[in-house]
Structures are given as C-alpha cells and as structure tokens.
Write an enzyme that holds these catalytic residues in place. Structure first.
Site, mmCIF file in Angstrom:
data_model
loop_
_atom_site.group_PDB
_atom_site.id
_atom_site.type_symbol
_atom_site.label_atom_id
_atom_site.label_comp_id
_atom_site.label_asym_id
_atom_site.label_seq_id
_atom_site.Cartn_x
_atom_site.Cartn_y
_atom_site.Cartn_z
ATOM 1 N N ARG A 1 0.833 -1.209 0.070
ATOM 2 C CA ARG A 1 0.258 -0.130 0.049
ATOM 3 C C ARG A 1 0.984 1.320 -0.143
ATOM 4 N NH1 ARG A 1 -3.372 -1.650 4.901
ATOM 5 N NH2 ARG A 1 -2.227 -3.557 4.936
ATOM 6 N N GLU B 1 1.167 -6.563 12.990
ATOM 7 C CA GLU B 1 0.221 -6.731 13.762
ATOM 8 C C GLU B 1 -0.415 -8.134 13.596
ATOM 9 O OE1 GLU B 1 -3.043 -3.602 13.166
ATOM 10 O OE2 GLU B 1 -4.092 -4.363 15.099
HETATM 11 O O1 LIG Z 1 3.180 -1.128 11.900
HETATM 12 P P1 LIG Z 1 2.935 -2.430 11.255
HETATM 13 O O2 LIG Z 1 2.546 -3.163 12.412
HETATM 14 O O3 LIG Z 1 4.414 -3.002 10.747
HETATM 15 O O4 LIG Z 1 2.129 -2.358 10.122
HETATM 16 C C1 LIG Z 1 1.843 -1.567 9.087
HETATM 17 C C2 LIG Z 1 2.005 -2.238 7.893
HETATM 18 O O5 LIG Z 1 0.965 -3.243 7.948
HETATM 19 C C3 LIG Z 1 0.624 -3.240 6.474
HETATM 20 O O6 LIG Z 1 1.345 -3.757 5.517
HETATM 21 P P2 LIG Z 1 0.968 -5.514 5.049
HETATM 22 O O7 LIG Z 1 2.389 -5.929 5.727
HETATM 23 O O8 LIG Z 1 -0.036 -5.858 5.666
HETATM 24 O O9 LIG Z 1 1.271 -5.454 3.557
HETATM 25 P P3 LIG Z 1 0.337 -4.782 2.244
HETATM 26 O O10 LIG Z 1 0.664 -3.354 2.183
HETATM 27 O O11 LIG Z 1 0.917 -5.680 1.341
HETATM 28 O O12 LIG Z 1 -1.108 -5.067 2.734
HETATM 29 C C4 LIG Z 1 0.482 -1.409 6.228
HETATM 30 O O13 LIG Z 1 0.134 -1.247 4.900
HETATM 31 C C5 LIG Z 1 1.948 -1.350 6.968
HETATM 32 O O14 LIG Z 1 2.963 -1.413 5.976
HETATM 33 N N1 LIG Z 2 -5.123 -2.526 11.556
HETATM 34 C C1 LIG Z 2 -4.457 -2.368 10.246
HETATM 35 N N2 LIG Z 2 -5.294 -1.866 9.294
HETATM 36 C C2 LIG Z 2 -4.812 -1.692 8.132
HETATM 37 N N3 LIG Z 2 -3.433 -1.936 7.964
HETATM 38 C C3 LIG Z 2 -2.838 -2.601 8.839
HETATM 39 N N4 LIG Z 2 -1.497 -2.862 8.859
HETATM 40 C C4 LIG Z 2 -1.275 -3.285 10.145
HETATM 41 N N5 LIG Z 2 -2.382 -3.201 10.981
HETATM 42 C C5 LIG Z 2 -3.238 -2.380 10.200
#
Ligand SMILES: O=P(O)(O)OC[C@H]1O[C@H](OP(=O)(O)OP(=O)(O)O)[C@H](O)[C@@H]1O
Ligand SMILES: Nc1ncnc2[nH]cnc12
Length: 183
Positions: free
Chosen positions: A67, A104
């Site tokens: 994202r 998370e």
């Molecule tokens: O602060 P944190 O606990 O590390 O979480 C935040 C991250 O989690 C999500 O990414 P995700 O790894 O789910 O990947 P995506 O963007 O490919 O869905 C979001 O886009 C952040 O990059």
């Molecule tokens: N609660 C949440 N919603 C969307 N993106 C996330 N990445 C990590 N935690 C998330």
C-alpha cells in the site's frame, strides 16, 4: 503528536473504512480503498506527501510494499523525485539487504536493492499505516544500510491504540515522523 492539518485529516479520515476482524479476529482493519477511489481525497493526500518531500529536502521517496507504493510513487512524481521500493522478500532482483520484523497480524521480511541510493541521499519514507511499527522500523534500518539518510517519515494514519510510535523512535535517529490522520 504531529497531525498538523485538521481539515486534511478530517477529509482523509472520512474516506477510511473500518473492517472488524480482518484479516483475522481481533484486528480492526483500516481500509484505504475508498480514499484511493475518491479523486479529491487522493489528490489532497498525494499533494500533502509531495509537499513533505520538498520540505524535508528529500532526493528520493521510498514506498513500502504494497500500500505504501500506491501513495509514495505518485508523491515522488508530484515532487519531481525518483521513487525507491522496499519490497517483501524475494521480489527484487540482484543484491539486496534484508530485515525481518513482526507486524500486527504476522511476520515478514523486507528488502531493498543494495544500489538503490547514491551515498548520502536524503529520503522521505512513506507508508499508509503505522500499527506496531515493525514495518517502518525495518525500512528505516534498510534505508541506512543502503547508504541513504531518512530525512523524514510520513504515514497516512497512525493507530494510536498500538505502541508503534514508541517502537519506531529508536529507528528514526532524529528524523521527524508525521502522521496525517491519528485514529
Ligand atoms: O506497523 P506495522 O505493524 O508494521 O503495520 C503496518 C504495515 O502493515 C501493512 O502492510 P502489510 O504488511 O499488511 O502489507 P500490504 O501493504 O501488502 O497489505 C501496512 O500497509 C503497513 O505497511
Ligand atoms: N489495523 C490495520 N489496518 C490496516 N492496515 C494495517 N497494517 C497493520 N495493521 C493494520
């Protein structure tokens, strides 16, 4: 706390959708798809990110898969800067630096290409969510390992009910962290 533009925060927050128990029970998922689909809100977000890149004197904008790419790449274009991706393990060719981290709802490894930056470049790091801080902490470490200096970090939203900011502090090394929406 660094939510500096209340009107922008309200516009952006009004386009973020809560999805309970996704991707697993107990997680309140913040879905940015409605924001990306709204031309006014998306443009306001990209313009805000581009202005931060210029304000911090960045020479590149770094986006975190996946994202973060959607926000950082148009911001880099709008600021007249190049874009560098930090990707999940195994997606980048050639020599890479890697860091593993917890988030998370799981764990992962991020990578950056060893030759992504000229030595001493100043970069703005952009992502959509600061939750536990694992993703951004690993990314900041990778930026430094690849020879660049984080000039600032901007996240679209910070989940204030999680300790991400605290975890991130030691990895910032003095670089400012700005949150556009605090939830
Ligand atoms: O602060 P944190 O606990 O590390 O979480 C935040 C991250 O989690 C999500 O990414 P995700 O790894 O789910 O990947 P995506 O963007 O490919 O869905 C979001 O886009 C952040 O990059
Ligand atoms: N609660 C949440 N919603 C969307 N993106 C996330 N990445 C990590 N935690 C998330």
């Amino acid at each position: 706390m660094t939510v500096s533009d209340p009107a922008l925060a309200e516009l952006l927050n009004s386009r973020i959708r809560d999805v309970p128990d996704y991707p697993k029970p107990g997680v309140l998922f913040k879905d940015i798809a409605p924001l990306l689909a709204d031309a006014e809100a998306f443009a306001a977000l990209v313009d805000a990110l581009a202005s931060r890149a210029k304000a911090h004197g960045a020479t590149k904008v770094v986006g975190l898969e996946a994202r973060g790419f959607v926000l950082a790449a148009p911001a880099a274009y709008a600021a007249g800067l190049g874009f560098v991706p930090i990707r999940k393990k195994g997606k980048l060719p050639g020599e890479v630096y890697g860091r593993s981290y917890e988030l998370e709802y799981g764990s992962a490894t991020l990578e950056v290409q060893c030759d992504a930056f000229e030595p001493g470049e100043k970069v703005l790091v952009v992502d959509d969510v600061l939750a536990t801080g694992g993703t951004l902490s690993a990314s900041l470490d990778l930026v430094r390992q690849a020879g660049a200096e984080p000039a600032g970090v901007v996240v679209l939203m910070e989940l204030g009910f999680l300790p991400g900011r605290d975890r991130l502090t030691e990895h910032l090394g003095g670089a400012p962290l700005e949150t556009l929406v605090l939830v």
